[in-house]
Design an enzyme around this catalytic site. Structure first.
Site, PDB file in Angstrom:
ATOM      1  N   HIS A  18       0.881  -1.171   0.000  1.00 53.63           N
ATOM      2  CA  HIS A  18       0.000   0.000   0.000  1.00 53.63           C
ATOM      3  C   HIS A  18       0.915   1.217   0.000  1.00 53.63           C
ATOM      4  O   HIS A  18       1.690   1.394   0.944  1.00 53.63           O
ATOM      5  CB  HIS A  18      -0.885   0.014   1.243  1.00 53.63           C
ATOM      6  CG  HIS A  18      -1.738  -1.221   1.377  1.00 53.63           C
ATOM      7  ND1 HIS A  18      -3.050  -1.266   0.949  1.00 53.63           N
ATOM      8  CD2 HIS A  18      -1.456  -2.457   1.867  1.00 53.63           C
ATOM      9  CE1 HIS A  18      -3.547  -2.475   1.179  1.00 53.63           C
ATOM     10  NE2 HIS A  18      -2.600  -3.224   1.737  1.00 53.63           N
ATOM     11  N   HIS A 196      -8.083  -8.373  -0.615  1.00 55.00           N
ATOM     12  CA  HIS A 196      -7.649  -8.860   0.681  1.00 55.00           C
ATOM     13  C   HIS A 196      -8.721  -9.835   1.189  1.00 55.00           C
ATOM     14  O   HIS A 196      -9.917  -9.513   1.169  1.00 55.00           O
ATOM     15  CB  HIS A 196      -7.545  -7.714   1.693  1.00 55.00           C
ATOM     16  CG  HIS A 196      -6.341  -6.841   1.538  1.00 55.00           C
ATOM     17  ND1 HIS A 196      -5.996  -6.232   0.365  1.00 55.00           N
ATOM     18  CD2 HIS A 196      -5.393  -6.463   2.452  1.00 55.00           C
ATOM     19  CE1 HIS A 196      -4.883  -5.522   0.557  1.00 55.00           C
ATOM     20  NE2 HIS A 196      -4.501  -5.638   1.811  1.00 55.00           N
ATOM     21  N   GLU A 199      -7.192 -12.481   6.028  1.00 57.68           N
ATOM     22  CA  GLU A 199      -6.157 -11.864   6.875  1.00 57.68           C
ATOM     23  C   GLU A 199      -6.662 -12.014   8.321  1.00 57.68           C
ATOM     24  O   GLU A 199      -6.138 -12.820   9.076  1.00 57.68           O
ATOM     25  CB  GLU A 199      -5.954 -10.393   6.493  1.00 57.68           C
ATOM     26  CG  GLU A 199      -4.940  -9.654   7.370  1.00 57.68           C
ATOM     27  CD  GLU A 199      -4.853  -8.148   7.043  1.00 57.68           C
ATOM     28  OE1 GLU A 199      -5.771  -7.593   6.412  1.00 57.68           O
ATOM     29  OE2 GLU A 199      -3.844  -7.526   7.464  1.00 57.68           O
ATOM     30  N   ASP A 277       3.403  -5.086   2.611  1.00 59.32           N
ATOM     31  CA  ASP A 277       2.121  -4.525   3.033  1.00 59.32           C
ATOM     32  C   ASP A 277       2.239  -3.024   3.309  1.00 59.32           C
ATOM     33  O   ASP A 277       1.952  -2.215   2.430  1.00 59.32           O
ATOM     34  CB  ASP A 277       1.576  -5.294   4.250  1.00 59.32           C
ATOM     35  CG  ASP A 277       0.064  -5.229   4.400  1.00 59.32           C
ATOM     36  OD1 ASP A 277      -0.605  -4.691   3.505  1.00 59.32           O
ATOM     37  OD2 ASP A 277      -0.458  -5.743   5.416  1.00 59.32           O
ATOM     38  N   ASP A 278       2.649  -2.658   4.516  1.00 59.99           N
ATOM     39  CA  ASP A 278       2.789  -1.246   4.910  1.00 59.99           C
ATOM     40  C   ASP A 278       4.132  -1.096   5.616  1.00 59.99           C
ATOM     41  O   ASP A 278       4.198  -1.021   6.854  1.00 59.99           O
ATOM     42  CB  ASP A 278       1.642  -0.851   5.852  1.00 59.99           C
ATOM     43  CG  ASP A 278       0.289  -1.059   5.206  1.00 59.99           C
ATOM     44  OD1 ASP A 278      -0.102  -0.238   4.366  1.00 59.99           O
ATOM     45  OD2 ASP A 278      -0.363  -2.081   5.515  1.00 59.99           O
TER      46      ASP A 278
HETATM   47  N1  ADE Z   1      -4.776  -1.254   4.221  1.00 54.70           N
HETATM   48  C1  ADE Z   1      -3.456  -1.105   4.396  1.00 54.70           C
HETATM   49  N2  ADE Z   1      -2.941  -2.223   4.913  1.00 54.70           N
HETATM   50  C2  ADE Z   1      -3.948  -3.111   5.057  1.00 54.70           C
HETATM   51  C3  ADE Z   1      -4.053  -4.440   5.520  1.00 54.70           C
HETATM   52  N3  ADE Z   1      -3.003  -5.124   5.971  1.00 54.70           N
HETATM   53  N4  ADE Z   1      -5.265  -5.022   5.533  1.00 54.70           N
HETATM   54  C4  ADE Z   1      -6.331  -4.363   5.096  1.00 54.70           C
HETATM   55  N5  ADE Z   1      -6.294  -3.115   4.638  1.00 54.70           N
HETATM   56  C5  ADE Z   1      -5.108  -2.484   4.615  1.00 54.70           C
HETATM   57 ZN    ZN Z   2      -2.615  -5.066   2.612  1.00 58.74          ZN
END
Ligand code: ADE
Ligand code: ZN
Length: 336
Positions: A18, A196, A199, A277-278
């Site tokens: 992201h 997604h 998770e 991911d982030d």
């Molecule tokens: N937005 C940013 N990271 C995310 C994640 N791990 N799961 C869902 N939405 C997200």
């Molecule tokens: Zn994500």
């Protein structure tokens, strides 16, 4: 060759990133100053100290607040260029970037501003760093179907500049089926589809994403392991999972990396890929995800080659684009 150097030399694609999650606190403060935005925390250190998450939602609250510093085309450009530099240092040859337009349009930032900044960075990353990329627009699943359709309308004139669409944000209570009609429209526009699922949400959400959204890749998907029939289908249809080990530990999907199930999924024949991911929020970029997963789970060099190969095979590039990277990968594999 030491493990870190070996990982760096593997040509790899990052498929779950992201771009708003690559906003390092240092840049957040620089942009806040540049744009006159007041942040909730007094310093970079205090901001990092707040990154102790209980679950996905506790992360998302902080992540959406941080994105408030992104206002101008140049901000999106700077953010994406900073990511591309980090990715190149980790041996990424291709990146498929998620962006969340609704996070920005809700604050009055034009869709075109977001897209123009990211697109200019993608062009410069190709020309200056030799990294290829694609943009994937994500719909925020905690918002309504009508809001997703409104976003698709904003994107429609630019749909040739966007490669695909995804679905992110709060998973529990927002099943994929909520966006079935939106994804059907995106499919008709010729966009590639991901979501997604699995998770924090149950395996049923993975089934739904496959059957009702017709997605081609599952983002995360680690909870699919709870359902043997689902695992069998993912293997049979070779549906890739974009797994994010450091994210899963930070958001408490797994208690620690040693108990992550990615090695089991790999051994069961799934097309597992590793991603960050982030990265600004979860303790590292893709190289760090490879390194820490390898150390905690005892992944062999052959496992690491498989993960990199999977990422190239699961990417949305053409076979002609993929071929030289696969050849380069086999050369590195032969050296190990
Ligand atoms: N937005 C940013 N990271 C995310 C994640 N791990 N799961 C869902 N939405 C997200
Ligand atoms: Zn994500």
């Amino acid at each position: 060759m030491d493990l870190k150097a070996f990982i760096r030399r593997l040509p790899k694609a990052e498929l779950h990133l992201h771009i708003e999650g690559a906003l390092e606190p240092e840049m957040m403060f620089d942009l806040a100053r540049r744009n006159g935005v007041v942040l909730s925390y007094p310093s970079v250190e205090a901001t990092r100290a707040a990154y102790a998450f209980r679950d996905l939602q506790s992360f998302l609250d902080i992540y959406y607040a941080g994105a408030a510093v992104l206002l101008h085309e140049r901000d999106f450009y700077d953010l994406a260029m900073a990511y591309f530099h980090r990715a190149r240092a980790d041996g990424v040859v291709h990146a498929e970037l998620f962006f969340d337009p609704q996070t920005h349009t809700a604050r009055g930032v034009a869709f075109e501003t977001v897209l123009a900044g990211l697109e200019r960075a993608a062009q410069d990353a190709e020309a200056l760093l030799g990294i290829s990329s694609r943009l994937i627009l994500c719909f925020l699943r905690h918002l309504s179907e009508a809001e997703a359709f409104a976003t698709l309308e904003l994107a429609r004139p630019h749909h040739h500049r966007i490669h695909g669409v995804g679905l992110d944000s709060s998973e529990q209570g927002h099943p994929p089926a909520k966006f079935e009609r939106v994804f059907a429209c995106c499919h008709d526009l010729g966009l590639r589809l991901v979501a997604h699922a699995g998770e924090e949400g149950p395996p049923a959400y993975v089934w739904e994403a496959l059957d009702r959204l017709r997605i081609e890749r599952i983002d995360h998907g680690v909870r699919a392991a709870e359902d043997p029939a689902l695992v069998a289908r993912l293997v049979r249809e070779r549906i890739p999972l974009t797994v994010c080990p450091l994210s899963n530990v930070r958001l408490r999907v797994f208690p620690d990396l040693a108990r992550h199930n990615l090695k089991q999924l790999l051994d069961r024949g799934l097309c597992v890929t590793l991603n960050s991911d982030d990265p600004a929020y979860f303790g590292g970029y893709i190289g760090q995800n490879f390194l820490e997963a390898a150390e905690a789970l005892g992944l062999s060099r052959s496992d690491l080659v498989t993960l990199a190969r999977n990422s190239l095979q699961a990417s949305f590039v053409t076979d002609a684009e993929r071929a030289p990277w696969l050849a380069q990968l086999e050369t590195v594999a032969g050296e190990s």
